[in-house]
Design a protein around this motif. Structure first.
Motif, PDB file in Angstrom:
ATOM      1  N   ASP A 147     -58.244 -15.300  31.604  1.00 27.93           N
ATOM      2  CA  ASP A 147     -58.590 -16.178  32.715  1.00 27.93           C
ATOM      3  C   ASP A 147     -60.087 -16.447  32.587  1.00 27.93           C
ATOM      4  O   ASP A 147     -60.918 -15.788  33.211  1.00 27.93           O
ATOM      5  CB  ASP A 147     -58.249 -15.516  34.051  1.00 27.93           C
ATOM      6  N   ASP A 148     -60.412 -17.408  31.744  1.00 27.81           N
ATOM      7  CA  ASP A 148     -61.804 -17.667  31.400  1.00 27.81           C
ATOM      8  C   ASP A 148     -62.627 -18.062  32.619  1.00 27.81           C
ATOM      9  O   ASP A 148     -63.775 -17.635  32.769  1.00 27.81           O
ATOM     10  CB  ASP A 148     -61.851 -18.766  30.335  1.00 27.81           C
ATOM     11  N   ALA A 149     -62.068 -18.875  33.504  1.00 29.67           N
ATOM     12  CA  ALA A 149     -62.817 -19.332  34.667  1.00 29.67           C
ATOM     13  C   ALA A 149     -63.226 -18.167  35.562  1.00 29.67           C
ATOM     14  O   ALA A 149     -64.359 -18.112  36.061  1.00 29.67           O
ATOM     15  CB  ALA A 149     -61.989 -20.339  35.458  1.00 29.67           C
ATOM     16  N   LEU A 150     -62.323 -17.197  35.755  1.00 30.22           N
ATOM     17  CA  LEU A 150     -62.657 -16.051  36.590  1.00 30.22           C
ATOM     18  C   LEU A 150     -63.661 -15.144  35.894  1.00 30.22           C
ATOM     19  O   LEU A 150     -64.568 -14.593  36.527  1.00 30.22           O
ATOM     20  CB  LEU A 150     -61.386 -15.274  36.958  1.00 30.22           C
ATOM     21  N   MET A 151     -63.512 -14.976  34.573  1.00 37.72           N
ATOM     22  CA  MET A 151     -64.509 -14.221  33.823  1.00 37.72           C
ATOM     23  C   MET A 151     -65.905 -14.787  34.059  1.00 37.72           C
ATOM     24  O   MET A 151     -66.861 -14.050  34.344  1.00 37.72           O
ATOM     25  CB  MET A 151     -64.182 -14.257  32.322  1.00 37.72           C
ATOM     26  N   GLN A 152     -66.031 -16.118  33.933  1.00 39.34           N
ATOM     27  CA  GLN A 152     -67.324 -16.773  34.101  1.00 39.34           C
ATOM     28  C   GLN A 152     -67.851 -16.578  35.526  1.00 39.34           C
ATOM     29  O   GLN A 152     -69.038 -16.278  35.733  1.00 39.34           O
ATOM     30  CB  GLN A 152     -67.173 -18.277  33.805  1.00 39.34           C
ATOM     31  N   ALA A 153     -66.971 -16.736  36.511  1.00 43.01           N
ATOM     32  CA  ALA A 153     -67.394 -16.641  37.907  1.00 43.01           C
ATOM     33  C   ALA A 153     -67.859 -15.228  38.259  1.00 43.01           C
ATOM     34  O   ALA A 153     -68.874 -15.047  38.946  1.00 43.01           O
ATOM     35  CB  ALA A 153     -66.254 -17.066  38.827  1.00 43.01           C
ATOM     36  N   LEU A 154     -67.130 -14.218  37.794  1.00 40.51           N
ATOM     37  CA  LEU A 154     -67.508 -12.836  38.108  1.00 40.51           C
ATOM     38  C   LEU A 154     -68.846 -12.482  37.480  1.00 40.51           C
ATOM     39  O   LEU A 154     -69.711 -11.873  38.125  1.00 40.51           O
ATOM     40  CB  LEU A 154     -66.424 -11.875  37.628  1.00 40.51           C
TER      41      LEU A 154
END
Length: 598
Positions: free
Chosen positions: A374-381
């Motif tokens: 889940d690349d988007a969540l990785m980036q957001a965290l």
């Protein structure tokens, strides 16, 4: 109904892979190879990194694999060594023999992406959808504002996809992360209170004869070894059942073993596992007790459903136990995409991480494997934790991120770094920022210290490219305004007449909530007449941008051929410490063959 290509499409894609296999026999490793005169013979591929068993192949596929095997004849796999043994590897041959070069499973089906027209394998990985940065008119929109980005996950993911004979989905291709993957020889600042220097260049665009490229390069301050901060790290490790694959937990364990080996006597390590073997695996332990740390890593096993319990709270609780002012206090989350770490709601998880960041504990995220990211969540965290995101696709990449660039990965020297550029309409009529789509900021956000932005680590380089259209040459893509804004009298411009634009960079020092400002004019005199006259770093960055645009099917890629991109990059390799630019050159023919087979 979605169209799919037959398995013959997969066979066509696999034709590119003999190139990667030939590298094993000719360079002693996988696609990532350090250039060294005293190269050692290739080491056997560890069993834990060998390709998984595959279903029976059809005759056409067997023929392709037979040809690949005949060209490469890679050595038979050997039993996997424990992480302590892997961590002791030093030679380039040892490091790069562990590269995964497995072709896609025989049952893999290629599909045509509706956006770019390229073919890609549906992997299950999730990426944030975004529109490409558009061309803008300086007359109506002269100011560009964005947050810097030092993440490199996109390039690693693209490389892994191509090396496995798969075109990455367009949203996985973030050009700024591809640019920032490579080190550049920008001049370094000499003191920490001005934490980075700025390097500018301007030259003709290689894919568009009507425009020019403006390169903005930033180099972060790198403290001397004597000033190194103590590092107190907590590894938060996903041990769910989906991690039971060679390129996931086994590679993760070896990656963290590398990091543990480079830590100093004053550093500490703690380990928390969630899911299959949830709980505290290792209390905060002095890094000098390496045997205890490596044994704890060896004990991790994958299995069971993802059930994080209070994994994230537990990791931060341990981080608070070892936290010291003036030190690096960081949680490193490593996962293949299962983020059920105890706080199920993504917004609540981001809020929790943001609060801990404000208390002095930062967060980095490492992604492993394919099929569940889940690349988007990785980036957001990571962004909420004032950390960075990396995708670890090989042991060599782990060494780059966690050893060679450990300072930039762990030691933050400036936070909330924003860039704002105002173009001069007398000299520039149109512009577009290449990449940074997910980092765009409103103009008013630049002066708002409450707006979060990217962070720079020790020694980091950041590169941004603008494609600009010179004014007065009649080559604009957009029609002129019927009612243009009133222009000041020539004498009002004063010494600003020779400026392409004005650059402002706002940042905060670690531990401060008040921003500081760097300003510099961008002079027209920077523009060189030919691309060959630009420095090697500028030319290589242009080649990477051209590659990214072509790979994602950009509307602005022009007609630049793969051969032209290869020629531009080959002429700008330079000293290439680490061999990363040479590796990029080896990806180009693979990307070309896969694109031609679409």
């Amino acid at each position: 109904m979605e169209k799919r290509l037959p398995l013959a499409g997969t066979a066509l894609a696999l034709i590119a892979l003999p190139l990667a296999y030939q590298l094993h026999s000719t360079t002693g490793g996988g696609p990532r190879v350090e250039i060294a005169a005293d190269r050692e013979a290739p080491a056997p591929v560890p069993q834990s990194l060998a390709p998984p068993s595959q279903p029976a192949a059809k005759p056409a596929q067997l023929a392709v694999r037979k040809e690949m095997a005949a060209r490469a004849a890679p050595p038979a796999p050997a039993p996997a060594p424990p992480v302590a043994a892997v961590a002791a590897m030093e030679s380039a041959a040892d490091l790069y023999a562990a590269q995964e070069a497995a072709p896609p499973p025989a049952g893999a089906v290629m599909e045509r992406n509706k956006v770019s027209g390229l073919t890609s394998e549906p992997s299950g990985d999730r990426f944030k959808s975004f529109d490409e940065s558009p061309l803008k008119s300086v007359a109506s929109d002269p100011v560009s504002t964005f947050s810097i980005d030092v993440d490199t996950a996109s390039y690693s993911y693209v490389r892994a996809s191509l090396s496995n004979g798969i075109l990455p989905p367009p949203d996985a291709v973030r050009i700024e992360e591809m640019l920032n993957y490579f080190p550049y020889d920008y001049p370094a600042p000499t003191k920490a209170d001005v934490p980075f220097s700025v390097s500018l260049a301007a030259f003709p665009t290689p894919w568009n004869a009507r425009t020019e490229l403006l390169r903005i390069g930033i180099k972060g301050y790198e403290p001397p070894a004597a000033a190194r901060k103590a590092e107190h790290l907590v590894f938060l490790i996903d041990t769910s059942g989906s991690m039971d694959e060679p390129d996931k937990l086994p590679l993760l364990k070896r990656s963290f073993a590398l990091l543990a080996e480079k830590l100093g006597a004053e550093d500490t390590v703690a380990i928390v596992a969630y899911a299959g073997s949830a709980g505290v695996v290792l209390e905060p332990t002095k890094a000098s007790d390496k045997a205890k740390i490596l044994s704890a890593l060896d004990s991790l096993d994958a299995g069971g459903a993802t059930a994080g319990a209070e994994g994230i709270e537990l990791a931060y609780r341990l981080a608070e136990q070892s936290k010291q002012d003036g030190a690096v206090n960081r949680v490193i989350l490593a996962t293949d995409g299962d983020f059920n770490v105890g706080i199920a709601d993504p917004d609540a998880l981001k809020d929790f991480i943001r609060r801990k960041r404000d208390d002095g504990i930062t967060l980095s995220v490492l992604g492993f494997g394919r099929g569940n990211l889940d690349d988007a969540l990785m980036q957001a965290l990571a962004q909420n934790g004032n950390g960075n995101t990396s995708y670890i696709d090989s042991y060599a990449e782990a060494r780059k991120v966690l050893v060679e660039e450990a300072g930039g990965t762990l030691d933050m020297i400036a936070k909330d770094v924003k860039i704002q550029l105002e173009f001069n309409p007398a000299l520039v009529s149109e512009y577009r920022l290449i990449g940074y789509e997910t980092r765009s900021l409103a103009r008013e956000d630049f002066n708002n210290d409450k707006v979060d932005a990217g962070d720079i680590g020790a020694g980091h380089t950041v590169t941004a490219l603008y494609e600009i259209t010179p004014a007065g040459k009649g080559v604009e893509a957009m029609d002129a305004l019927r009612y243009p804004a009133a222009k000041p009298a020539p004498e009002a411009d004063g010494d600003r007449a020779g400026e392409l634009g004005f650059l402002k960079i706002r940042y905060k020092l670690p531990g401060s909530d008040a921003s500081q400002l760097i300003e510099t004019p961008i002079l027209q005199a920077l523009v060189v007449p030919t691309i060959d006259a630009a420095d090697a770093d500028a030319r290589f960055a242009a080649a990477v941008a051209a590659f990214g645009q072509k790979l994602k099917g950009s509307n602005y890629a022009g007609t630049m051929s793969w051969d032209a991109i290869r020629s531009l990059a080959a002429g700008a390799v330079g000293t290439d410490k680490g061999g990363y630019r040479a590796e990029f050159l080896r990806l180009l023919p693979i990307a070309e063959q896969l694109s031609d087979a679409r």
